[in-house]
Motif scaffolding. Structure first.
Motif, mmCIF file in Angstrom:
data_model
loop_
_atom_site.group_PDB
_atom_site.id
_atom_site.type_symbol
_atom_site.label_atom_id
_atom_site.label_comp_id
_atom_site.label_asym_id
_atom_site.label_seq_id
_atom_site.Cartn_x
_atom_site.Cartn_y
_atom_site.Cartn_z
ATOM 1 N N ALA A 1 0.727 -1.299 0.019
ATOM 2 C CA ALA A 1 -0.064 0.023 0.129
ATOM 3 C C ALA A 1 0.957 1.335 0.034
ATOM 4 N N PHE A 2 1.993 1.329 0.723
ATOM 5 C CA PHE A 2 2.946 2.477 0.642
ATOM 6 C C PHE A 2 3.479 2.501 -0.653
ATOM 7 N N ASN A 3 4.016 1.395 -1.010
ATOM 8 C CA ASN A 3 4.621 1.595 -2.254
ATOM 9 C C ASN A 3 3.908 2.137 -3.469
ATOM 10 N N LEU A 4 2.578 1.871 -3.392
ATOM 11 C CA LEU A 4 1.644 2.506 -4.229
ATOM 12 C C LEU A 4 1.385 3.832 -4.123
ATOM 13 N N TYR A 5 1.562 4.212 -2.899
ATOM 14 C CA TYR A 5 1.729 5.996 -2.783
ATOM 15 C C TYR A 5 2.687 6.436 -3.517
ATOM 16 N N VAL A 6 3.992 5.906 -3.298
ATOM 17 C CA VAL A 6 5.079 6.430 -3.924
ATOM 18 C C VAL A 6 4.966 6.606 -5.463
ATOM 19 N N LEU A 7 4.586 5.534 -6.021
ATOM 20 C CA LEU A 7 4.619 5.269 -7.295
ATOM 21 C C LEU A 7 3.478 6.306 -7.971
ATOM 22 N N LEU A 8 2.293 6.398 -7.337
ATOM 23 C CA LEU A 8 1.405 7.372 -7.388
ATOM 24 C C LEU A 8 1.774 8.893 -7.602
ATOM 25 N N GLU A 9 2.655 9.065 -6.764
ATOM 26 C CA GLU A 9 3.339 10.262 -6.887
ATOM 27 C C GLU A 9 4.347 10.449 -7.868
ATOM 28 N N ILE A 10 5.167 9.208 -8.116
ATOM 29 C CA ILE A 10 5.922 9.382 -9.433
ATOM 30 C C ILE A 10 5.321 9.775 -10.689
ATOM 31 N N ALA A 11 3.944 8.989 -10.584
ATOM 32 C CA ALA A 11 3.229 9.288 -12.047
ATOM 33 C C ALA A 11 2.542 10.702 -11.950
ATOM 34 N N SER A 12 2.092 11.134 -10.854
ATOM 35 C CA SER A 12 1.570 12.452 -10.614
ATOM 36 C C SER A 12 2.504 13.467 -10.901
ATOM 37 N N LEU A 13 3.712 13.398 -10.429
ATOM 38 C CA LEU A 13 4.843 14.568 -10.674
ATOM 39 C C LEU A 13 5.010 14.711 -12.231
ATOM 40 N N THR A 14 5.295 13.523 -12.679
ATOM 41 C CA THR A 14 5.857 13.725 -14.140
ATOM 42 C C THR A 14 4.401 13.959 -15.002
ATOM 43 N N GLY A 15 3.175 13.744 -14.475
ATOM 44 C CA GLY A 15 2.109 14.056 -15.162
ATOM 45 C C GLY A 15 2.127 15.554 -15.160
ATOM 46 N N TYR A 16 2.237 16.258 -13.997
ATOM 47 C CA TYR A 16 2.291 17.724 -13.765
ATOM 48 C C TYR A 16 3.255 18.361 -14.996
ATOM 49 N N GLY A 17 4.436 17.575 -15.165
ATOM 50 C CA GLY A 17 5.503 18.280 -15.852
ATOM 51 C C GLY A 17 4.923 18.269 -17.383
#
Lengths: 496, 132
Positions: A133-149
């Protein structure tokens, strides 16, 4: 080799992001082939994994050989076995199609663009494959931050729209993290299967209830479920077409997957539907989401923005279907993740082709487009028919299951909303067809040209578009097989 | 009333993180300046980090480095009660990195916005957007 598919799926695009960014400094022409190669490996592994799941059942992959409660494990069951190929193939097709657009729109930024692109796909695939579940959070933020870029590389208004998305996305991810924190307090575990094993005696606990609600609100924010959708239309509209056709089909769908994973694996249907008993309210929210998405889309005089509101309505379909609490509704929701990813990709690729040639996507720019770009518009017709839900395209079948589920659950409001949104979609798309077919072509300054000269998008953009368009029909024709061999195993035993 | 006070005192870490979170949320909603909003967002994230760190605490426990693990006084039975739970702290290392990255992206976007509109006040930007 095939034992390592779960790791290859994520590691290859992750490392390739590094290589692509270095290649961007040395020679920009290398970036695109490296990105294509990396995503091809991902696509190959994900399809291989799907076949392994079909043959062997659930696969547990221990990263670094550490056993599950301590280490991070990847679980691949029928649900993510189905979603993984969709994510990786959609990303690969869009990457191939976007080559010319990227060269046209920001020739000096190809290196950073492809780096962000492969990193984003890494994040999305990681979210789907992980069992922690925590790994999911980290990957979620990887996808989001690159998405913002990626989204911020666009028109003048893109940075502001993206910043609004960033606020909402961060709140969403923080809520998810907070919910996981509560689960960790009560169970002492972060592994999804382990949490599910430890939770049942604690179902009456208020902390578990809080965890579930906070996680759900966070995930709904991320997927733009109706009252929380305000960031989506502007962020997707003002972005460059290559990014929006990656993010629009995938991000909302992956978040729907996370919601279904939370409901089925971590919290189990027994808690969600029996202990909690809020599913009627959520289905009504979905009804409002679908109706408002349709009405707001009707208001737009701009093709891309209209499509973003359709995305909002489609999120309502999937959330409603999952919360109906019966077999047919859940089948429809899972099927719709696949179908909607493909349909949305199809229509956004069309917008990409139109922007590439016409440099605009307002309704005024679409005049005479059937004569000017017949192949692109042909694919648009297939995509539009699928979103409307005309058989034999795949959109019909998932909508069929959703309506069936609504009737079985006596949720007639949801059924009416689905039919209403189909009718509105008919109006929306035939309005576009009419402008494209009957009104004569005019260029940006309003000078009319008779007769219109054909100026089709290049073959590298048309071929991926047609692969998607044909897959819409093929997935529709093979819906029965997909349901019988994959989707029915997603639904836990004892679920009506 | 005494019930309420004892409830607040017994679970003060939760009250602090909720308060911080609401301060952050307030700044994100009510402030007009984009940088203030971004700072609000960062406070919001920090509140959750504080929450995680506080749940690892144990009364009378020490940092999770084995005492008497080696040497003449070594005794190898490890009592989990003697040590605070390090896992939430380790998780938060990742969350801090995520928070810093988010802050960086947000500030980079703010710079882009400033270059486009020559202001960071949201109402002025929206007025400019409407004019076009």
């Amino acid at each position: 080799m095939s034992e390592q598919y779960p790791a290859l799926l994520v590691i290859v695009p992750l490392l390739s992001a590094l290589v692509v960014s270095v290649a961007g400094w040395v020679n920009k022409r290398w970036c695109f082939p490296i990105a294509v190669a990396a995503l091809s490996v991902s696509a190959w592994s994900s399809v291989g994994l799907l076949f392994r799941v079909l043959n062997e059942g659930v696969i547990v992959y221990k990263l670094g050989g550490w056993s599950p409660p301590m280490g991070i494990a990847y679980y691949i069951d029928y649900l993510n076995g189905l979603v993984l190929p969709v994510v990786s193939i959609v990303a690969l097709l869009n990457l191939i199609s976007s080559k010319r657009t990227v060269e046209q729109q920001f020739p000096d930024k190809t290196g950073p663009f492809y780096t962000l692109y492969v990193l984003m796909v890494t994040g999305l695939l990681g979210i789907v494959v992980t069992g922690d579940a925590f790994n999911l959070y980290v990957l979620l933020e990887i996808a989001s931050l690159t998405g913002y870029g990626l989204l911020a590389m666009g028109e003048e208004r893109a940075p502001l729209a993206t910043l609004n998305y960033l606020y909402m996305g961060t709140i969403g991810a923080c809520f998810y993290l907070l919910g996981i924190g509560y689960l960790y307090i009560v169970t002492g575990s972060l592994n999804m299967v382990d949490i599910a094993r430890l939770l049942p005696p604690l179902y009456q606990s208020k902390a578990v209830l809080a965890a579930f609600i906070i996680c759900m609100v966070g995930v709904w924010l991320k997927m733009a479920f109706f009252p929380l959708h305000a960031w989506l239309p502007n962020a997707y509209t003002f972005a460059n077409s290559a990014s929006s056709s990656l993010i629009a089909p995938l991000v909302t769908k992956v978040m729907v997957y996370v919601m279904i994973r939370l409901m089925l694996t971590i919290f189990t249907p027994k808690f969600v539907f029996n202990t909690l008993a809020v599913h009627d309210a959520v289905v009504w929210l979905a009804v409002i989401a679908i109706a408002m998405g349709a009405v707001l889309a009707l208001k737009e005089r701009n093709l891309k923005k209209m499509l973003t509101y359709i995305v909002v309505a489609e999120v309502g379909y999937m959330v409603g279907g999952a919360w109906l609490g019966n077999r047919a509704g859940l089948t429809g929701a899972v099927l719709h993740i696949v179908n909607d990813a493909l349909m949305t990709l199809c229509v956004f690729l069309v917008v990409g082709n139109i922007v590439y040639k016409i440099k605009g996507y307002a309704f005024g720019d679409l005049k005479g487009l059937f004569a000017k770009m017949p192949f692109t518009m042909g694919a648009f017709v297939i995509g539009a028919l699928s979103i409307i839900g005309v058989p034999p395209t795949c959109g019909f079948f998932s909508k069929w299951y959703l309506i069936l589920g609504a009737i079985q659950a006596h949720q007639y409001g949801f059924m009416v909303a689905l039919l209403f949104s189909s009718l509105i979609n008919v109006v929306l798309f035939f309005r576009v067809f009419e402008i494209g077919f009957y009104e004569p072509f005019s260029d940006h300054e309003g000078h009319e040209h008779h007769p219109a000269v054909m100026a089709e998008a290049p073959l590298t953009m048309l071929v991926p578009l047609y692969v998607v368009a044909i897959s819409l029909i093929l997935v529709g024709l093979y819906t029965g097989d997909i349901v019988n061999h994959i989707v029915q195993f997603v639904i836990p035993k004892g679920f009506m | 009333m005494t019930d309420l006070i004892s409830m607040v005192v017994a679970k003060y870490n939760y009250w602090i993180y909720i308060t911080l979170m609401m301060i952050g949320l307030y700044a994100m909603i009510a402030k007009n300046n984009l940088v203030k909003k971004i700072v609000g967002m960062n406070i919001f994230q920090t509140a959750i980090i504080l929450f995680y760190v506080s749940i690892g605490v144990k009364k009378g426990a020490t940092i999770p480095i084995l005492e008497h693990g080696h040497g003449p006084n070594a005794h190898h039975v490890v009592h989990a009660v003697d040590y605070i739970n390090p896992l939430p702290h380790v998780l938060m290392l990742t969350a801090i990195v995520v928070g810093v990255a988010t802050l960086g992206v947000a500030l980079a976007l703010a710079i882009r916005i400033y270059n486009n509109y020559n202001t960071l006040e949201e109402d002025e930007i929206l007025a400019q957007v409407r004019e076009k």
